[in-house]
Design a protein around this motif. Structure first.
Motif, PDB file in Angstrom:
ATOM      1  N   ARG A   1       2.030   1.760  -3.534  1.00  0.00           N
ATOM      2  CA  ARG A   1       0.989   2.264  -4.427  1.00  0.00           C
ATOM      3  C   ARG A   1       0.702   3.736  -4.150  1.00  0.00           C
ATOM      4  NH1 ARG A   1      -4.366   3.162  -4.504  1.00  0.00           N
ATOM      5  NH2 ARG A   1      -4.715   2.563  -2.336  1.00  0.00           N
TER       6      ARG A   1
ATOM      7  N   GLU B   1       0.825  -1.200   0.000  1.00  0.00           N
ATOM      8  CA  GLU B   1       0.000   0.000   0.000  1.00  0.00           C
ATOM      9  C   GLU B   1       0.869   1.264   0.000  1.00  0.00           C
ATOM     10  OE1 GLU B   1      -2.889  -0.226  -0.760  1.00  0.00           O
ATOM     11  OE2 GLU B   1      -3.976   1.554  -0.100  1.00  0.00           O
TER      12      GLU B   1
ATOM     13  N   PRO C   1      -7.226   6.902   0.100  1.00  0.00           N
ATOM     14  CA  PRO C   1      -6.935   5.642  -0.587  1.00  0.00           C
ATOM     15  C   PRO C   1      -6.697   5.786  -2.089  1.00  0.00           C
ATOM     16  CG  PRO C   1      -9.056   5.525   0.588  1.00  0.00           C
ATOM     17  CD  PRO C   1      -8.489   6.865   0.867  1.00  0.00           C
TER      18      PRO C   1
END
Lengths: 605, 605
Positions: A150, A147, A253
């Motif tokens: 990304r 994560e 996110p």
């Protein structure tokens, strides 16, 4: 590219290095690079060269005159031309040139990626935080969670965001063990944040390059801090350091930007050179409004901070070498051009009404040869190191292991040698141009000022010297030293076969002096004996490494009909005749374990 | 003197040089100096030091930030602090310190005069055109008529007026034979003007320091120009050069100012450093309003211009050496002070909670020793040369002749060596201070920028090298070289007796290398062979001369209880261990008549 004497000289130089010397065509046969050919690499470099000449070169000059300032909103203002340079660079889409397809990269060899950086660094060393952004992303790709990769790495590889490295504090410059910035868990469930264990960071950092600007939407700080022990104490030890991702703006996110993190600009440094890149002091949290600190996400495990940061620091050190060599090249190209059209004086024994171009004078040629041998020696070493990075990643197991050993020992050389000798080269560019070179009408004085930083940041000369003589020559039973010795021996052999007997003999003998000096330095077993002369060792070692590179280049040049071959041979001749003989003066004090600097009472000086 | 770490360190250093080494007390016994004692000299230096610390030091910093500009009236504006510095200097009444009583001087030894200039140069190299004014006056005193002396020299020795040296033109920098400025007789009876034969000067000059400002009431330009032959032609030859006094304001018999002469400011150069001193381009006459040109008075005879100007140029070269060494000293003193209070890191094998002052680190001590040996070696050579000037003026016939021979050969060394090595020293001052040294918060970056000029003006490094190897080592059958060899031999002998056998051997052997290199350089009889490596010869020669100075200093220090003795011995030790061994790399190419730089095709580089 109209008018860029730098790029006109640089492209053929790089072409020789890549194709005549480092066999890029062969490297491209590896599977990872199957999308690319020699031709596409040449096209990429030509496109980079165009942008560098047209956008970076003017922006570099403007950024020196219009220093970063802080506006009423506390934002750092950079010249419009710097923004244009960043956007032109971003449009090329090559920030992630060497990265994987799946991360948005081009999967080009590091060798080509670094050659492209030479192109930008020679024309615009001051205008873009390229190196920090790419190596920040690379660190997160290597040590971060999926994560974190990304969210924090990929936007940097798009050049949409940029990155920094926040280590130093006012009491902790070279001495990172003394860092005081603290990180404490951010409440109940802190370890469950999708972006990684969430901490609150409190502390002040300084000397951070490009830590505040509006070139990019967000800035990703990698911050070294200490997590206090349960009793609230922190140990004065580098083993206590952990690494945190601290974004300027908090991130959702989908990498959408949320509120401003508690990271505040304290001030800008006003520097001798390198003025285009804002150098900042930052405060992380701890204010009355936000006593809890800035939000930071732990990378990997606690206590791994310094080891992780060395990933970025090694990349930065490599790139400082490349940058220094590129600035050296810029000075060489500009003064070479000037020497061709400026007329002054006449040759001895020749009576002519008209004065001759100063390039006809032996002393001017000496200064140009020196610059050429420094700058191109430095660029060649940078590219050699880039190819080692490729071998580490895509070479055979044996080649990868050899490359790793060589990278360990060559990194302090690449960081330090161009920083020192291309500074001398940039000084010679001024000297070739005389009074004109001393004015701000030409860029060579700026190059010299910009260059002066490179012996200081990312580990001073003294720090590199301790790394080389204190660790690298001895580690793994001297494996790195032996590996480099084997490479040099191979060049010596090839030199003998290519009619470079004198140079081969001189190089072999100089390398023996290096090894002898290293051995004698450590003979007493007392690090204080050995390391009292670590810097002269670094200097001697560096000159021998560059002599090796020059001989290897000359061997390639002798059998090549490339336009750069004649100049290559002259530069090698210069380096062996005028430079390599300097080595003994440095190495003798090492070999003798000269104690003066260790024992003298500094307070009496 | 509160807070001037420069002056606090400098005064005892000069005290050692003057009294422990150069025997100023003995020199003062000469009749010319009967008004003075060691005590009055110390008082003069202390007074100078006070003014330097309180006025010159802040003005030097301000003059770097507030560059000279041109106001609406075409006047050059300098900061108020520069005016204060000039007036404080003028109030001391020491511009003519070494000049005759009858000219308003103090009849102090040149040695003391030069020591005082070191004091000002170390604190304020940028704020006052002292050297040009004094040497302009000295030239006129030597070569001018009685009336020219009275009218143009004496007001300069009062610091009421100031002086310049106007030689260079855009097409004639190092190549003075190519000067185009013309001087034609100013009408009927031109030769009867009481101020000297009156000419009209037409031409443009550039790179003139301090040629326009309002620090003084008037400015006396000494201008090189050519008097056309009867056919109107001028020859491209330095023998065609004559020297003219061209005042900014015309002057009446009581030195009262009359109308503005036709001397106009074309523009100011914007420089890397040395920003406090306006560097100008001037136009002499030839405008539509005044087609006849600026009024200039011939000095001496036509065709003597270059020889006369060399009087001033030699003085300027001497002073550039002194200036360079002084700036080197300033960097040394500031970084030494910083190293004493800045704490960073710990010593090996010592565990302490607190970091140590960085002066405890061997590598920092190495950088301080290097700076000390460069700066103090340069200052010592400057003062040695000053004493030779005293011997030339007031020594025995034998001493005067020896001094003249030594001055000839030492002048290019003094001009070049501190310029090159104190630049390196100023770079090391930045390095000692790290990132802080790279900011404009401290003066060391300014010193480094200011220093960079000194290898360029008053004859570049290359020009000094040609002078040394092309003329000075060979002139009068090698008399100067032999004279210097004899002095060095004497120091070698004294060194052997004072327990410096190793240093004495090393110096003797290095001197032999110098002589051998000079002989071999000229063995083919072809100046192109010899002079292709003139600069490496200058570098090697310079290092040997400074080694000699350091050994001579150490001999004096060993038998002295002066506070500076321990530091002196350490600096000598450093120079012989780390620096002198560099000499062979320079001299070998000279000895071998290495042809690379002569023969290489510059256009191929």
């Amino acid at each position: 590219m109209a008018g860029s004497v730098i790029q006109q000289k640089l492209l053929p130089t790089l072409d020789f290095f890549l194709f005549e010397w480092l066999a890029l065509d062969t490297l491209l046969e590896r599977e990872r690079f199957s999308d690319h050919s020699g031709e596409t690499c040449r096209e990429l470099l030509a496109a980079a060269s165009e942008v560098a000449a047209e956008v970076f070169e003017p922006a570099n000059r403007i950024s020196d005159r219009e220093e970063p300032s802080i506006d009423g909103d506390g934002e750092v203002v950079l010249p419009e031309s710097t923004h244009q340079a960043w956007h032109a660079y971003r449009s090329l889409g090559i920030m992630g040139a060497s990265h994987d397809d799946e991360h948005g990269g081009l999967q080009l060899p590091r060798l080509v990626d670094m050659a492209a950086r030479v192109v930008f660094s020679a024309s615009g060393p001051n205008v873009a935080p390229i190196l920090l952004t790419e190596s920040n992303a690379a660190l997160i790709l290597q040590h971060g969670s999926d994560e974190q990769r990304r969210v924090f790495a990929l936007p940097q590889l798009e050049a949409r965001w940029s990155g920094t490295m926040a280590m130093s504090e006012s009491q902790a410059g070279s001495s990172l063990a003394d860092i005081l910035t603290r990180a404490t868990p951010d409440g109940e469930g802190f370890e469950l944040d999708p972006l990684g264990p969430r901490y609150r960071i409190i502390g002040d950092k300084m000397w951070i390059s490009a830590a505040e600007h509006t070139l990019t939407e967000n800035i990703v700080h990698l911050v070294l801090a200490k997590i206090p022990q349960p009793d609230g104490m922190v140990s004065a030890d580098t083993a206590a350091l952990s690494l945190f991702i601290v974004p300027k703006f908090m991130v959702g996110p989908s990498t959408e930007l949320l509120e401003h993190n508690d990271v505040r600009l304290i001030g800008l440094n006003h520097k001798l050179g390198n003025r285009g890149i804002p150098n900042t002091a930052l405060s992380f949290g701890g204010t009355a409004q936000n006593p809890r600190g800035a939000v930071g996400y732990l990378v990997g495990e606690p206590g791994q901070g310094l080891a992780q940061m060395f990933h970025m620091m090694n990349a930065a050190r490599t790139e400082i070498g490349l940058l220094a060599a590129s600035i050296g090249f810029a000075g060489f190209a500009v003064s070479l051009d000037y020497a061709k059209w400026r007329r002054q004086g006449r040759l001895r024994g020749v009576t002519s009404a008209e004065q001759v171009p100063i390039i006809e004078h032996a002393d001017v040629k000496r200064m140009l040869l020196a610059q050429k041998s420094y700058a191109e020696g430095g660029i060649a070493l940078s590219l050699y190191v880039a190819k080692l990075l490729d071998d580490q990643q895509t070479g055979s197991a044996e080649a990868a292991s050899s490359a790793g050993a060589l990278l360990d020992i060559l990194t302090p050389v690449l960081k330090s040698w161009p920083s020192e000798w291309c500074l001398e080269g940039n000084s010679l560019a001024i000297q070739v141009m005389g009074g004109v070179g001393y004015t701000r009408d030409f860029p060579v004085e700026q190059y010299w000022r910009d260059q002066r930083l490179n012996m200081i940041h990312e580990g001073t000369h003294g720090v590199q010297a301790m790394d080389l003589l204190g660790r690298k020559v001895r580690q793994n039973g001297g494996q790195s030293l032996a590996e480099l010795g084997a490479k040099i021996a191979r060049t010596v052999l090839a030199g003998n076969e290519a009619d470079f007997e004198n140079e081969s003999d001189a190089l072999a003998s100089a390398w023996e002096s290096v090894v002898r000096a290293a051995n004698h330095a450590w003979e007493s077993g007392d690090p204080r004996d050995a390391l009292a002369n670590a810097t002269p060792f670094l200097q001697g070692f560096g000159h021998v490494v560059i002599a090796w590179i020059h001989l290897d280049l000359a061997i390639a040049a002798r059998s090549s009909s490339h336009s750069e071959s004649a100049g290559r041979l002259a530069a090698t001749n210069y380096f062996f005749t005028y430079e390599l003989p300097k080595v003994n003066a440095w190495l003798n004090v090492v070999e003798n374990r000269e104690k003066l600097c260790r024992d003298v009472d500094g307070w009496s000086l």
